[in-house]
Write an enzyme that holds these catalytic residues in place. Structure first.
Site, mmCIF file in Angstrom:
data_model
loop_
_atom_site.group_PDB
_atom_site.id
_atom_site.type_symbol
_atom_site.label_atom_id
_atom_site.label_comp_id
_atom_site.label_asym_id
_atom_site.label_seq_id
_atom_site.Cartn_x
_atom_site.Cartn_y
_atom_site.Cartn_z
ATOM 1 N N CYS A 131 0.869 -1.183 0.000
ATOM 2 C CA CYS A 131 0.000 0.000 0.000
ATOM 3 C C CYS A 131 0.903 1.228 0.000
ATOM 4 O O CYS A 131 1.644 1.448 0.954
ATOM 5 C CB CYS A 131 -0.863 -0.076 1.263
ATOM 6 N N CYS A 157 -2.638 14.985 3.070
ATOM 7 C CA CYS A 157 -3.641 14.987 1.991
ATOM 8 C C CYS A 157 -4.430 16.285 2.067
ATOM 9 O O CYS A 157 -4.767 16.741 3.159
ATOM 10 C CB CYS A 157 -4.586 13.796 2.145
ATOM 11 N N CYS A 178 -10.918 14.538 4.597
ATOM 12 C CA CYS A 178 -12.033 13.654 4.959
ATOM 13 C C CYS A 178 -12.048 13.522 6.479
ATOM 14 O O CYS A 178 -11.002 13.389 7.109
ATOM 15 C CB CYS A 178 -11.876 12.280 4.303
ATOM 16 N N CYS A 191 -10.407 10.407 8.495
ATOM 17 C CA CYS A 191 -9.107 9.914 8.031
ATOM 18 C C CYS A 191 -7.947 10.671 8.683
ATOM 19 O O CYS A 191 -7.888 11.910 8.612
ATOM 20 C CB CYS A 191 -9.051 10.067 6.507
HETATM 21 N N1 SAH Z 1 -7.085 9.049 -0.880
HETATM 22 C C1 SAH Z 1 -7.520 7.823 -1.399
HETATM 23 C C2 SAH Z 1 -6.692 6.644 -0.981
HETATM 24 C C3 SAH Z 1 -6.193 6.593 0.444
HETATM 25 S S1 SAH Z 1 -7.335 6.236 1.706
HETATM 26 C C4 SAH Z 1 -8.988 7.597 -1.054
HETATM 27 O O1 SAH Z 1 -9.513 8.315 -0.237
HETATM 28 O O2 SAH Z 1 -9.582 6.714 -1.656
HETATM 29 C C5 SAH Z 1 -7.640 4.482 1.560
HETATM 30 C C6 SAH Z 1 -9.024 4.064 2.059
HETATM 31 O O3 SAH Z 1 -9.122 4.117 3.493
HETATM 32 C C7 SAH Z 1 -10.124 4.948 1.528
HETATM 33 O O4 SAH Z 1 -11.221 4.191 1.108
HETATM 34 C C8 SAH Z 1 -10.480 5.744 2.761
HETATM 35 O O5 SAH Z 1 -11.768 6.275 2.663
HETATM 36 C C9 SAH Z 1 -10.351 4.735 3.854
HETATM 37 N N2 SAH Z 1 -10.242 5.299 5.192
HETATM 38 C C10 SAH Z 1 -9.778 6.528 5.538
HETATM 39 N N3 SAH Z 1 -9.823 6.676 6.887
HETATM 40 C C11 SAH Z 1 -10.310 5.525 7.405
HETATM 41 C C12 SAH Z 1 -10.564 5.057 8.746
HETATM 42 N N4 SAH Z 1 -10.286 5.802 9.807
HETATM 43 N N5 SAH Z 1 -11.059 3.804 8.904
HETATM 44 C C13 SAH Z 1 -11.286 3.019 7.827
HETATM 45 N N6 SAH Z 1 -11.062 3.390 6.552
HETATM 46 C C14 SAH Z 1 -10.578 4.643 6.333
HETATM 47 FE FE1 SF4 Z 2 -7.205 12.027 1.587
HETATM 48 FE FE2 SF4 Z 2 -7.787 10.407 3.597
HETATM 49 FE FE3 SF4 Z 2 -9.732 11.487 2.149
HETATM 50 FE FE4 SF4 Z 2 -8.164 9.587 1.063
HETATM 51 S S1 SF4 Z 2 -9.577 9.340 2.783
HETATM 52 S S2 SF4 Z 2 -8.819 11.536 0.123
HETATM 53 S S3 SF4 Z 2 -6.214 10.081 2.066
HETATM 54 S S4 SF4 Z 2 -8.287 12.626 3.436
#
Ligand code: SAH
Ligand code: SF4
Length: 358
Positions: A110, A117, A121, A124
């Site tokens: 990964c 970022c 979100c 995250c």
């Molecule tokens: N930025 C990209 C890829 C990185 S995040 C994206 O958002 O798709 C990889 C995955 O982990 C994404 O599906 C994201 O939504 C999820 N994710 C982020 N924070 C998380 C959390 N605290 N618990 C579980 N999944 C999470």
């Molecule tokens: Fe960025 Fe995290 Fe959202 Fe993926 S899930 S786009 S890494 S803020």
């Protein structure tokens, strides 16, 4: 090139680009593939090791190019799974994270595309640490090559762009890294073993579909409703679901691949019966599967607003939710929370030690 000039990161160049550089410098074109063979297939760390490259070319290379991108800072292994988290530092002292997830059939790496970022979100950790900068192509690909050096050549079978950052907001570098990984000459990872995960940057999804790369695509969905999705993922304001869905339908059609929806289960927010109804409709509208992810704790970050209120759906309720979707003939997988104890699970990646001192 004068000695004060910045050296070119060799690992940031695709074969076609290095060939162009060599031809412009009066070198033979075929030397480019010889050099990259040393870099990618023999994982050399110095130009001196390139024994079939004439000395004058090696001198030119060490004067104008650099092989160094990241350095390995530490490796943590999960006590409950075989998951490993590699911390790499960049030359400008940022720390990024790469996670190796083994299972019976494959070893998935990964990788990260950004330091932090920009998309914020709310669930995250990477989003919560803010955005520092894009990774260069060399820094993206070297996570693979340096980790391959650690675990053994040819051990890594799959690559997922699911580490720190949003790959499609670092679009050009992401594309070049895919070109390097899938280059026939490097003979590394085939395109059907590479997945890009995106929060849904619709115009870039279309651009990716129109490229010859045809890797697999995962969309971080998290809610089938615009209002809730926008609260969780501010990017949904700019690219609402209807527009994103159009883009991924196009992607699926053009590449003839099945789209994966990622769906992190949040108690009371996206695990209700109305979510099941809307998800069923959405999943049926294109070739897709749903990847349900238990919410991984982000308590190691300082939380405010909605981030503070988020709670995981219980495993019992996740199973009920999944069963109801399966009863509707939706293909659903539940993702393991690999490496939770070393903060290497989805969405837990954040180099909070550095972000404090920046
Ligand atoms: N930025 C990209 C890829 C990185 S995040 C994206 O958002 O798709 C990889 C995955 O982990 C994404 O599906 C994201 O939504 C999820 N994710 C982020 N924070 C998380 C959390 N605290 N618990 C579980 N999944 C999470
Ligand atoms: Fe960025 Fe995290 Fe959202 Fe993926 S899930 S786009 S890494 S803020």
């Amino acid at each position: 090139m004068s000695s004060g000039r910045k050296k070119i990161e060799l690992k940031s160049l695709t074969l076609a680009q290095l060939e162009k550089h060599f031809v412009a410098a009066g070198e033979k074109k075929f030397r480019a593939s010889q050099v990259l063979n040393w870099v990618y297939n023999n994982l050399v760390t110095s130009f001196e090791e390139m024994s079939n490259i004439p000395k004058p070319l090696r001198i030119m290379l060490s004067r104008d190019y650099t092989l160094k991108t990241l350095s390995l800072k530490s490796v943590q292994t999960s006590s409950t799974t075989e998951t490993k988290k590699y911390l790499y530092s960049t030359k400008d002292n940022h720390v990024i994270e790469t996670v190796l997830i083994p299972d019976e059939k494959r070893n998935t790496l990964c990788i990260s595309t950004q330091v932090g970022c920009p998309l914020d979100c709310k669930f995250c950790a990477t989003g919560l640490m803010g955005f520092k900068r894009n990774l260069t192509v060399g820094e993206i690909v070297d996570q693979y090559f340096l980790s391959a050096k650690e675990v053994g050549k040819d051990k890594i079978t799959n690559i997922v762009y699911m580490g720190m950052g949003e790959p499609l907001t670092n679009f050009d570098n992401t594309i070049s890294s895919l070109e390097i990984f899938t280059d026939q000459h490097n003979n590394r990872v085939s395109r059907n073993r590479i997945t890009i995960s995106t929060s849904g940057i619709a115009d870039k999804i279309i651009e990716l579909a129109d490229s010859p790369l045809r890797v697999k695509l995962a969309l971080s969905l998290h809610s089938p409703f615009d209002e809730i999705r926008t609260r969780l993922m501010p990017i949904n304001k700019r690219y609402p679901l209807a527009e994103t869905m159009e883009a991924i339908k196009y992607y699926s059609r053009i590449t003839a691949t099945r789209i994966t929806f990622e769906y992190t289960m949040l108690k009371g927010i996206n695990d209700r019966d109305e979510d099941i109804r809307a998800l069923t409709k959405l999943c049926r509208s294109l070739p897709s599967k749903l990847n349900v992810i238990p919410f991984n704790s982000i308590a190691h970050m300082s939380l405010k607003g909605i981030s503070k209120e988020l709670e995981p759906t219980s495993l019992y309720d996740i199973n009920l939710f999944v069963q109801k979707l399966r009863d509707n003939n939706i293909t659903v997988m539940v993702r393991d929370t690999q490496g939770d104890d070393i903060a290497a699970a989805c969405g837990q990646l954040a180099t909070h030690n550095l972000s404090k001192t920046d």
